[in-house]
Scaffold this active site. Sequence first.
Site: not given
Ligand code: IDP
Ligand code: MG
Length: 158
Positions: A10, A50, A113, A116, A127
């Site tokens: 990212k 997303y 974070n 991905h 993907e």
């Molecule tokens: P993942 O990346 O661990 O698979 P997902 O639920 O698929 O998690 O969410 C995709 C991305 O969206 C996350 O990596 C994060 O950057 C963002 N995200 C997910 N949940 C939240 C939230 O509650 N607040 C803010 N950003 C979020």
């Molecule tokens: Mg995810």
Amino acid sequence: MLERTLIILKPGTLQRGLVGEITSIFERKGLQLAGMKMIQLTDKLLDEHYAHLVDKPFYPQLKKAMMATPVIVCCYEGLEAISVVRTLAGATNGRKALPGTIRGDYSMSGQRNIIHASDSVETAAAELKRFFGPGEIFDYTYATSGFIYADDEYKPKE
Ligand code: IDP
Ligand code: MG
């Protein structure tokens, strides 16, 4: 099963100068790099990628952050690569992710974070197709396979 998975480094990984450190984690684990390129994410790509989050209140912010700079998309290959990489990535929220995981060691955010990682065989296939064109993922023999896997686990074709 031999699998391929998508990892996106990212914008924060590029801005914080962590590209080498993060990719070295996959290398030292024994995953084989099958594809890698720098791209600029777009509205369209992110709305697809997303799709499960487009209605969330944080989505506009997430999208803006993901388009802030180019990203690096990587395809890594290995036995059970999808779950192996998810385990290495750690929990979504960097503050909750365990030490020793990528998010646990390199992030403090539930959103910014670092990486991905595909979460299932189906999403990995979709993907990889979304982010890599024909000829951008490579089949080649990893010379060190015999030191990474036992013969009864995985043996590359001669
Ligand atoms: P993942 O990346 O661990 O698979 P997902 O639920 O698929 O998690 O969410 C995709 C991305 O969206 C996350 O990596 C994060 O950057 C963002 N995200 C997910 N949940 C939240 C939230 O509650 N607040 C803010 N950003 C979020
Ligand atoms: Mg995810």
